[in-house]
Enzyme design. Structure first.
Site, PDB file in Angstrom:
ATOM      1  N   ALA A  94       0.854  -1.200   0.000  1.00  0.00           N
ATOM      2  CA  ALA A  94       0.000   0.000   0.000  1.00  0.00           C
ATOM      3  C   ALA A  94       0.887   1.246   0.000  1.00  0.00           C
ATOM      4  CB  ALA A  94      -0.929   0.018   1.202  1.00  0.00           C
ATOM      5  N   PHE A  95       0.281   2.385  -0.342  1.00  0.00           N
ATOM      6  CA  PHE A  95       1.072   3.623  -0.454  1.00  0.00           C
ATOM      7  C   PHE A  95       1.690   4.042   0.882  1.00  0.00           C
ATOM      8  CE2 PHE A  95      -1.352   7.195   1.425  1.00  0.00           C
ATOM      9  CZ  PHE A  95      -2.565   6.577   1.700  1.00  0.00           C
ATOM     10  N   LYS A  96       1.187   3.491   1.964  1.00  0.00           N
ATOM     11  CA  LYS A  96       1.692   3.861   3.290  1.00  0.00           C
ATOM     12  C   LYS A  96       3.182   3.546   3.435  1.00  0.00           C
ATOM     13  CE  LYS A  96      -2.615   4.607   4.550  1.00  0.00           C
ATOM     14  NZ  LYS A  96      -3.198   5.834   5.039  1.00  0.00           N
ATOM     15  N   ASP A  97       3.675   2.547   2.663  1.00  0.00           N
ATOM     16  CA  ASP A  97       5.090   2.183   2.777  1.00  0.00           C
ATOM     17  C   ASP A  97       6.011   3.345   2.409  1.00  0.00           C
ATOM     18  OD1 ASP A  97       4.844  -0.516   3.612  1.00  0.00           O
ATOM     19  OD2 ASP A  97       4.372  -1.134   1.562  1.00  0.00           O
TER      20      ASP A  97
ATOM     21  N   LEU B 237       6.112   5.298   5.656  1.00  0.00           N
ATOM     22  CA  LEU B 237       6.397   4.575   6.905  1.00  0.00           C
ATOM     23  C   LEU B 237       7.712   3.811   6.870  1.00  0.00           C
ATOM     24  CD1 LEU B 237       2.730   3.861   7.800  1.00  0.00           C
ATOM     25  CD2 LEU B 237       4.402   4.973   9.287  1.00  0.00           C
TER      26      LEU B 237
END
Ligand SMILES: Cc1ncc(COP(=O)(O)O)c(C=O)c1O
Ligand SMILES: N[C@@H](CCOP(=O)(O)O)C(=O)O
Length: 466
Positions: A110-113, A116
């Site tokens: 997901a784009f959160k990587d 994060l």
């Protein structure tokens, strides 16, 4: 560079302090006192840079001496080392002037990587330097959780607690979090929805007296400025690849907590020629109702096929309001107080500015399934349900007749096999997980189910840390 609170009553902080602070002490969110601005010539000179090189150029002015250039470059290189595609954020053309920006090539799909992985390495560096141990507390509707755990699990100075809404995330999303059995990782399934989880997190940041002595909370949600900062980079990256600064580019962004699209808004303020930003929502459409009808009122949260966007209170909208109200903290305190009672009305001037910056769109589950099927059967792409909402919004708006339209692909379809199977009505169309996750369903899980009760959540955190 200094960072100030949207509510105007908290002390201003340095970069290092702001990444460790989470919420401001007055309940506001931190933003830079002034944004760096890049001229068209500077942006043009970045054409052809690797993702990592560009990340350094875009983020360095915010970091402003808190890290040496070499330290920042090392953290960036580590952050993107485990992405599966050499371009890090590849663009795939899906139609005339329409591209999908694949932001799911990182370890947790997901784009959160993007933010994060960066934040995990940044915290590791800063906490080691300060010889400080902290407790990370985060809320997730499904994707932030696993990306934060993946980013932090190897940090000796971090214990990480993630709250997710019990039975409201996909099974893949849950297992991505709960099968990490590291000693410093704790998953809590809250019997409530994402807003309940986020409320518990924010209340805990406001009063940290429940923590054992010497511990401080650090945020991994997009209330943490570093999250937003790292997400600005891919707007520049995609736009440069499509001809910016010589031609404008538009973005369609599936939206929940308003962090991702807020990063796009900042890229525009920093000089990127962004023609249009589309806020694409599911049935939890408070942001669409706000832009369309000045109706920013809380409604019951609906459980949708795009669960990561099942959010009513979008944290980062406050950061936009701060700009729309001339950066007047008193006005934001008044508005947020009004919203405590369930609704907020924007002043006419603020609404006009918001409408000039954003258009908005809402898609329900039935139409989400239709667009997944339609795009797939035409041989164009297999969209995950969140990305599908962005693509539908882009196609409805038709902004890309003259200029490129980039639809942010925020998650890999394999995270939502049920929705994909429902859309395509064939079992064999279920997308497969990448190699490193093939045994996900055989792995042991560990998590604690707790009622939606702040005292019980805090006492779990406290006793675990003690
Ligand atoms: C897959 C996916 N798409 C879109 C969003 C919305 O992003 P944001 O919360 O930054 O608006 C999220 C999470 O919120 C998500 O996990
Ligand atoms: N969709 C998010 C919700 C939390 O948003 P964040 O960007 O503030 O972390 C999730 O997947 O958890």
């Amino acid at each position: 560079m200094k960072f100030i609170s949207t509510r105007g009553q908290a002390p201003s902080l340095s970069f290092e302090d702001v990444i460790l602070a989470g919420l401001a002490s007055d309940g506001g969110l931190y933003v830079p006192e002034a944004l760096p601005e890049f001229s068209p010539a500077t942006i043009a000179s970045w054409a052809g840079l690797s993702y990592q090189e560009l990340a350094f150029e875009v983020m360095q002015p915010f970091v402003d001496g808190a890290l040496s250039n070499t330290e920042l470059k090392t953290i960036i290189d580590k952050a993107y080392a485990d992405f599966r595609h050499p371009a890090i954020a590849p663009l795939v053309q899906t139609g005339h002037n329409e591209w999908v920006l694949e932001l799911f090539q990182g370890p947790t799909l997901a784009f959160k990587d993007f933010a994060l992985q960066f934040l995990g390495h940044l915290l590791d560096f800063v906490l080691t330097r300060r010889q400080q141990k902290v407790a990370v507390l985060g809320a997730t509707s499904g994707d932030t959780g696993s990306a934060a755990i993946e980013g932090c699990r190897r940090c000796e100075n971090i214990d990480i607690f993630i709250l997710h809404p019990h039975q409201r995330v996909s099974e893949v999303q849950r297992r991505q979090m709960t099968t990490v059995l590291a000693d410093n990782v704790f998953n809590i399934a809250v019997e409530g929805n994402f807003d309940d989880c986020q409320n518990a997190v924010k209340a805990s940041f406001r009063d940290q007296s429940f923590l054992p002595d010497g511990r401080q909370l650090v945020a991994v949600n997009s209330i943490n400025w570093a999250r937003i900062m790292a997400q600005i980079v891919y707007y520049f990256y995609a736009a440069l690849a499509l001809g910016a600064p010589h031609r404008p580019v538009s973005f369609s962004v599936p939206t929940g907590n308003f962090g991702d699209i807020f990063a796009g808004y900042l890229a525009k303020q920093m000089g990127l020629p962004v023609q249009q930003l589309i806020i694409a929502t599911n049935a939890n459409d408070i942001l669409h109702r706000c832009i369309a009808n000045n109706d920013h009122s809380k409604q019951a949260l609906q459980h949708s096929l795009s669960p990561s966007m099942d959010i009513m209170v979008s944290s980062n909208f406050e950061r936009l309001l701060f700009d729309l109200y001339g950066r007047d903290g008193a006005q934001i305190r008044r508005l947020m107080q009004e919203f405590e009672d369930g609704t907020m009305h924007l002043a006419e001037s603020a609404l006009t500015s918001a409408r000039s910056l954003f258009s908005s769109f809402r898609l329900d589950d039935a139409r989400t399934l239709e667009i997944i099927k339609d795009v797939y059967t035409r041989g164009e792409y297999l969209l995950d349900p969140h990305t599908a909402i962005g693509v539908a919004a882009a196609r409805a708006e038709r902004w890309h007749q003259a200029h490129p339209m980039v639809c942010l692909a925020t998650a890999h379809p394999a995270k939502f096999p049920d929705a994909i199977t429902q859309a395509l009505a064939e079992k064999q169309s279920e997308p497969s997980l990448p190699l490193h996750m093939q045994d996900l369903f055989d792995r042991e899980e560990r998590y604690q189910v707790l009622p939606n009760d702040l005292v019980q959540i805090q006492s779990f955190v406290r006793s675990t840390l003690s």
